[in-house]
Design an enzyme around this catalytic site. Structure first.
Site, short mmCIF file in Angstrom:
data_model
loop_
_atom_site.label_atom_id
_atom_site.label_comp_id
_atom_site.label_asym_id
_atom_site.label_seq_id
_atom_site.Cartn_x
_atom_site.Cartn_y
_atom_site.Cartn_z
N ASP A 28 30.48 -14.21 98.59
CA ASP A 28 30.86 -13.48 97.05
C ASP A 28 31.60 -14.48 96.56
O ASP A 28 31.86 -15.53 96.84
CB ASP A 28 31.64 -12.31 97.71
CG ASP A 28 32.10 -11.61 96.50
OD1 ASP A 28 31.22 -11.49 95.51
OD2 ASP A 28 33.36 -10.98 96.13
N MET A 29 31.71 -14.02 95.21
CA MET A 29 32.24 -15.22 94.18
C MET A 29 33.82 -14.84 93.87
O MET A 29 34.66 -15.50 94.53
CB MET A 29 31.66 -15.37 93.06
CG MET A 29 32.19 -16.43 92.04
SD MET A 29 31.06 -16.63 90.45
CE MET A 29 31.92 -15.19 89.51
N ASP A 30 34.17 -13.61 93.05
CA ASP A 30 35.44 -13.44 92.85
C ASP A 30 36.01 -13.16 93.70
O ASP A 30 35.71 -11.94 94.65
CB ASP A 30 35.36 -12.27 91.92
CG ASP A 30 34.68 -12.49 90.30
OD1 ASP A 30 35.36 -13.67 89.86
OD2 ASP A 30 33.69 -11.94 89.76
N ASP A 62 35.66 -10.14 100.22
CA ASP A 62 37.18 -9.97 99.86
C ASP A 62 37.21 -8.44 99.41
O ASP A 62 38.35 -7.84 99.43
CB ASP A 62 37.90 -10.70 98.73
CG ASP A 62 37.20 -10.16 97.29
OD1 ASP A 62 37.91 -9.86 96.36
OD2 ASP A 62 35.90 -10.24 97.14
#
Length: 219
Positions: free
Chosen positions: A11-13, A169
């Site tokens: 994932d990124m954020d 997250d």
């Protein structure tokens, strides 16, 4: 050593970049343009979701699809302005070194984020070269918590879902990865407890993750 039959999907954020505080600031500032005060409950519901879902949650279902898209895009433009040249400051600790250490592994990025935000991060931080697949939330019909985005990324990487290790997250992201049949590393930047993760880490600096990865095998 990592089993060559495994792949990593990030994932990124909240996983590559600890950007949620900036997103919170941007949503609060943007919503004030419409006289809407952003509550803590609204901020909590924002994590891990695609922008069209967030805009409809905040503003109701009365907006046209074009208005929903425009508000999401305007908010993300504000977010990128706020982020500016701060990317290196808010990268999750150790992530750059981790990507370099495992650069021989097939790696993908799968994020509900807008493509402009993904490109902004990858180019400004110089991370694009690590990822063989990059899939954003608008390349799938159903965003997280649906598993579609992770299954699509695994297909591009040509790795069976069962052999993919996802770094997430958010609750919706962990749910999506689990539904795709993948192993999950929870990153506790957003929530301290991600109970269905296989392993949970604070960041990429500790040795426990490397030990765990060395023991994982492709099926």
């Amino acid at each position: 050593m990592i089993d060559p039959g495994l792949a990593f999907i990030f994932d990124m954020d909240g996983v590559i970049v600890d950007s949620n505080p900036v997103h919170r600031e941007a949503w609060a500032a943007y919503n004030r343009r419409f006289g809407l005060e952003t509550t803590e409950a609204m901020q909590e519901r924002m994590y891990g979701r695609r922008n069209d879902d967030i805009v409809r949650d905040f503003y109701g279902d009365g907006l046209s699809p074009e208005e929903v898209a425009a508000r999401g895009a305007d908010k993300e433009e504000l977010y990128r302005q706020m982020l500016g040249d701060r990317i290196d400051e808010i990268l999750v600790p150790g992530v750059r070194q981790f990507l370099e250490r495992y650069r021989q592994v097939s790696m993908g990025l799968a994020s509900n984020a807008e493509r402009e935000n993904i490109d902004f991060l990858l180019d400004r931080a110089g991370l694009r070269g690590y990822f063989r697949a990059v899939v954003d939330g608008h390349q799938v019909r159903h965003p997280k918590p649906d598993p579609e985005i992770y299954l699509r990324t695994a297909k591009i990487l040509n790795i069976a879902p069962v052999n993919c290790i996802v770094f997430e997250d958010s609750y919706s992201g962990v749910q999506a990865a689990r539904a795709a049949g993948m192993r999950v590393v929870g990153v506790s930047t957003t929530y301290e407890d991600l109970p269905v993760s296989t392993i949970t880490i604070d960041n990429f600096l500790g040795g426990d993750l490397s030990i765990w990865l060395s023991q994982e095998r492709a099926i």
